[in-house]
Motif scaffolding. Structure first.
Motif, PDB file in Angstrom:
ATOM      1  N   LYS A 148      44.782  46.163  48.235  1.00  0.00           N
ATOM      2  CA  LYS A 148      44.217  46.196  49.589  1.00  0.00           C
ATOM      3  C   LYS A 148      42.706  46.038  49.609  1.00  0.00           C
ATOM      4  CE  LYS A 148      47.907  48.974  51.473  1.00  0.00           C
ATOM      5  NZ  LYS A 148      48.298  50.197  52.130  1.00  0.00           N
ATOM      6  N   GLU A 149      42.001  46.548  48.619  1.00  0.00           N
ATOM      7  CA  GLU A 149      40.543  46.519  48.648  1.00  0.00           C
ATOM      8  C   GLU A 149      40.016  46.177  47.258  1.00  0.00           C
ATOM      9  OE1 GLU A 149      40.590  51.285  48.121  1.00  0.00           O
ATOM     10  OE2 GLU A 149      40.952  50.293  50.001  1.00  0.00           O
ATOM     11  N   GLN A 150      38.738  45.929  47.173  1.00  0.00           N
ATOM     12  CA  GLN A 150      38.114  45.647  45.892  1.00  0.00           C
ATOM     13  C   GLN A 150      37.878  46.960  45.152  1.00  0.00           C
ATOM     14  OE1 GLN A 150      34.574  43.668  47.114  1.00  0.00           O
ATOM     15  NE2 GLN A 150      35.632  41.807  47.714  1.00  0.00           N
ATOM     16  N   LEU A 151      38.065  46.931  43.842  1.00  0.00           N
ATOM     17  CA  LEU A 151      37.875  48.110  43.015  1.00  0.00           C
ATOM     18  C   LEU A 151      36.965  47.771  41.849  1.00  0.00           C
ATOM     19  CD1 LEU A 151      41.520  49.511  42.741  1.00  0.00           C
ATOM     20  CD2 LEU A 151      39.707  50.306  44.222  1.00  0.00           C
ATOM     21  N   LEU A 152      36.461  48.809  41.194  1.00  0.00           N
ATOM     22  CA  LEU A 152      35.747  48.629  39.941  1.00  0.00           C
ATOM     23  C   LEU A 152      36.753  48.817  38.810  1.00  0.00           C
ATOM     24  CD1 LEU A 152      32.403  50.505  40.614  1.00  0.00           C
ATOM     25  CD2 LEU A 152      32.727  48.064  40.371  1.00  0.00           C
ATOM     26  N   HIS A 153      36.605  48.018  37.746  1.00  0.00           N
ATOM     27  CA  HIS A 153      37.523  48.080  36.611  1.00  0.00           C
ATOM     28  C   HIS A 153      36.708  48.195  35.334  1.00  0.00           C
ATOM     29  CE1 HIS A 153      39.906  46.042  33.394  1.00  0.00           C
ATOM     30  NE2 HIS A 153      40.741  46.984  33.772  1.00  0.00           N
ATOM     31  N   CYS A 154      37.021  49.195  34.528  1.00  0.00           N
ATOM     32  CA  CYS A 154      36.374  49.388  33.231  1.00  0.00           C
ATOM     33  C   CYS A 154      37.213  48.683  32.169  1.00  0.00           C
ATOM     34  CB  CYS A 154      36.251  50.867  32.910  1.00  0.00           C
ATOM     35  SG  CYS A 154      35.566  51.176  31.271  1.00  0.00           S
TER      36      CYS A 154
END
Length: 110
Positions: free
Chosen positions: A53-59
């Motif tokens: 649904k939305e943009q996320l941060l990914h490590c």
């Protein structure tokens, strides 16, 4: 008759929007701003995909997905001026001395 089902839903990076957009809340390494998709797997084979649904941060180091609001740089000059405050070594948040685990990132304080 018995039937065993091995499957589950996982998140995968669909597209990287910005490299190094923030810091991981768990390990502290650089995290990328991504669009992701959820993948349904049955017997370890991808069966169905749908966009997140939305943009996320990914490590990339610990494979964690988290919202960008959690990655705000919390180490400001006002925070650095308070040396007697107990801080989490991973997320640098101020923590009450009676806690054994950080309430922000969940890591052990000992």
């Amino acid at each position: 008759m018995f039937f065993f089902f091995v499957g589950g839903v996982e998140q995968q990076v669909r597209q990287v929007l910005k490299y190094g957009a923030g810091r991981c809340i768990t390990c502290g390494s650089k995290a990328d701003l991504v669009e992701y998709e959820k993948v349904l797997k049955a017997f370890f084979v991808p069966v169905w995909r749908w966009p997140g649904k939305e943009q996320l941060l990914h490590c990339n180091d610990c494979n964690l997905f988290f919202p960008p609001q959690l990655s705000a740089d919390r180490t400001t000059t006002a925070v650095a001026d308070q040396p007697d405050v107990l801080r989490c070594r991973f997320c640098k948040e101020a923590v009450e001395p009676e806690f054994r685990f950080c309430p922000f990132c969940g890591s052990s304080l000992s």
